[in-house]
Motif scaffolding. Structure first.
Motif, short mmCIF file in Angstrom:
data_model
loop_
_atom_site.label_atom_id
_atom_site.label_comp_id
_atom_site.label_asym_id
_atom_site.label_seq_id
_atom_site.Cartn_x
_atom_site.Cartn_y
_atom_site.Cartn_z
N ASP A 99 -4.25 5.05 1.90
CA ASP A 99 -4.75 4.85 3.26
C ASP A 99 -4.62 3.36 3.57
OD1 ASP A 99 -5.80 5.42 5.72
OD2 ASP A 99 -7.84 5.87 5.02
N VAL A 100 -4.53 3.03 4.85
CA VAL A 100 -4.45 1.65 5.29
C VAL A 100 -4.88 1.59 6.74
CG1 VAL A 100 -1.96 1.90 5.81
CG2 VAL A 100 -2.93 -0.39 5.49
N GLY A 101 -5.65 0.56 7.11
CA GLY A 101 -6.13 0.49 8.49
C GLY A 101 -6.73 -0.86 8.81
N ILE B 23 0.95 1.85 10.66
CA ILE B 23 0.17 0.82 9.97
C ILE B 23 0.66 0.68 8.53
CG2 ILE B 23 -2.15 0.11 9.32
CD1 ILE B 23 -3.21 1.80 11.64
N HIS B 24 0.89 -0.55 8.09
CA HIS B 24 1.50 -0.77 6.77
C HIS B 24 1.24 -2.19 6.28
CE1 HIS B 24 4.40 -2.33 9.69
NE2 HIS B 24 4.82 -3.14 8.73
N PHE C 71 6.37 1.50 4.93
CA PHE C 71 5.42 1.42 3.82
C PHE C 71 4.03 1.82 4.32
CE2 PHE C 71 6.92 -1.85 0.41
CZ PHE C 71 8.03 -1.07 0.14
N THR C 72 3.91 3.00 4.87
CA THR C 72 2.65 3.41 5.46
C THR C 72 1.95 4.41 4.56
OG1 THR C 72 1.65 4.19 7.52
CG2 THR C 72 3.69 5.26 6.83
N LYS C 73 0.87 4.99 5.08
CA LYS C 73 0.09 5.95 4.29
C LYS C 73 1.00 7.08 3.81
CE LYS C 73 -3.13 8.23 6.52
NZ LYS C 73 -4.46 8.53 7.13
N HIS D 286 -0.02 -4.93 8.92
CA HIS D 286 0.54 -4.80 10.25
C HIS D 286 0.05 -3.50 10.90
CE1 HIS D 286 4.35 -7.16 8.76
NE2 HIS D 286 3.29 -7.95 8.91
N PHE D 287 -0.37 -3.57 12.15
CA PHE D 287 -0.72 -2.36 12.89
C PHE D 287 0.55 -1.62 13.31
CE2 PHE D 287 -2.00 0.17 16.56
CZ PHE D 287 -3.19 0.74 16.12
N SER D 288 1.59 -2.36 13.61
CA SER D 288 2.87 -1.77 14.02
C SER D 288 3.95 -2.82 13.83
CB SER D 288 2.82 -1.32 15.48
OG SER D 288 4.06 -0.77 15.89
N GLN D 289 5.20 -2.36 13.83
CA GLN D 289 6.33 -3.28 13.71
C GLN D 289 7.62 -2.55 14.04
OE1 GLN D 289 7.01 -5.42 9.79
NE2 GLN D 289 9.06 -4.64 10.19
N GLY D 290 8.55 -3.25 14.66
CA GLY D 290 9.89 -2.73 14.81
C GLY D 290 10.76 -3.13 13.64
#
Length: 417
Positions: free
Chosen positions: A94-96, A158-159, A237-239, A260-264
């Motif tokens: 998990d990540v947040g 998120i990652h 690299f998210t949950k 990071h909450f988001s990224q392109g």
């Protein structure tokens, strides 16, 4: 909830925490905690600038961002039984963001994206965008919106931007030698070709303070990705991700940060993600001798996470390896991706966005970057896929022409350079 082995107090700076992390890579930085294969645990992470960037409408803080202090990493965490030559398995459970609705720190209900000044970090398109800009994003669940870039909302992937194992002394020496050789080819370049060790702002965890000057003068900066993983900035690299890291020292000494909450794809503005502080839950295991068994002698391999926004309609922009001045380059994929991004930015300005707003959006939103052709000499072809569902107006070409949006307060430029 997994055992919370690295807690941070949001009211205190990184250096004032009960357990001190680090901002450099070096094999002598001691672990802050030990875990066993099969253990699950929670780690708090500070935003990479430790609160230097504010939730306001000025980019002066981006202009003056303290790059010598980054990244604020949590760890290292020793994994019992890990030996050089093993593969360390890391599962992201998990990540947040920081689990508070609002507050002064990035991650407490908000985050930011920055275009860095050419004289302080630069970015992927620094020649076209030499000045400092910032966009602040508000979080509602997993959705991000910004007063600085109106007309869009999207689901964040998120990652952690940075995670990796400690280098051995031999590997650290290789890093420093090859990067010093690169710097020597153009030592006055702005932005610099690489970042050499810098001791004054080094934070070295629980290492004896009497050793900080010596170790800091050798320790590697955390900005680039390397064989140990590091600052790879991979949005997937998210949950649900499983990462396999090479082990170079006893215990592996895993560290993590730069959430990071988001990224392109590409994090193209350098601070192109939506930066935040938060938490990450991990589980670790070991494959003894895995580096040789699977031929993973350098650089991590991974299985992408299973949590992504379900975007199904895209508008794609292409670029080739020809400079803006018309110079032909040979299969230059870096250049072709730049040209694809510039193509997308120019397109978005037709709807009323400033070039800076469009650039910030491509860094923060979950765009897909692809290396589409690398064999058709002399031009490589790269593409940028923009999800059309993130816009609250029609962004696809039509006979009626582009909808004109109100750009709002925009992405404010810093007061001076």
């Amino acid at each position: 909830m997994p055992e919370h082995i690295f807690k941070l107090d949001s009211s205190k700076r990184f250096v004032d925490q009960e357990k001190l992390g680090h901002n450099r890579w070096h094999p002598e930085i001691p672990p802050v905690a030990t875990v066993k294969p099969g253990d699950s645990f929670r780690v708090d992470c500070r935003e990479w600038f430790d609160g230097a960037i504010k939730n306001d409408d000025s980019a002066q803080d981006i202009l003056e961002a303290p790059l010598l202090t980054v990244h604020t990493l949590s760890g290292p965490f020793r994994v019992e039984g890990a030996k050089p030559g093993d593969l360390l398995i890391v599962d992201i459970l998990d990540v947040g963001p920081i689990p508070q609705e609002e507050g002064p720190l990035a991650g407490q209900g908000w985050g930011y994206t920055g275009i860095f000044s050419r004289n302080n970090g630069g970015g992927f398109l620094t020649e076209q965008f030499p000045d400092a800009y910032k966009a602040v994003w508000d979080f509602a669940g997993q959705t991000a919106t910004s007063r600085h870039i109106p007309g869009v909302s999207f689901t964040g992937i998120i990652h952690p931007g940075l995670m990796g194992t400690a280098p051995s002394a031999e590997l650290l020496g290789k890093w420093n030698a090859r990067e010093a050789a690169l710097i020597a080819t153009d030592p006055e370049r702005v932005p610099p070709l690489a970042l050499p060790p810098e001791a004054e702002h080094a934070i070295l965890g629980g290492l004896d303070r009497g050793e900080w000057a010596r170790v800091g003068s050798e320790a590697a900066r955390t900005a680039p990705p390397r064989e140990n993983g590091g600052n790879q900035d991979i949005k997937n690299f998210t949950k649900g991700s499983r990462v396999f890291y090479p082990v170079f020292v006893d215990g592996a000494n895993l560290s993590v940060g730069d959430l990071h909450f988001s990224q392109g794809d590409g994090e193209i503005t350098f601070c192109g993600a939506i930066e935040m502080g938060g938490f990450i839950d991990l589980r670790v295991d070991i494959i003894p001798g895995g580096m040789e068994t699977y031929g993973v002698h350098e650089n991590a391999i991974f299985m992408p996470g299973n949590v992504e926004p379900n975007y199904s309609h895209w508008l794609a922009f292409s670029g080739t390896s020809v400079t803006l001045d018309g110079e032909q380059r040979y299969l230059d994929s870096h250049l072709s991706y730049q040209r694809a991004c510039l193509h997308a930015i120019d397109y978005l300005t037709k709807f009323g966005y400033s070039p800076e707003q469009a650039y910030l959006l491509l860094g923060a939103a979950p765009i897909e970057g692809r290396l589409s052709g690398v064999v058709d000499i002399p031009n490589s072809c790269s593409t940028v896929y923009l999800p059309v569902e993130i816009f609250d107006f029609e962004v696809r070409p039509s006979a009626g022409g582009p909808t004109q949006i109100d750009p709002g307060i925009g992405a404010p430029v810093a007061a001076n350079r």
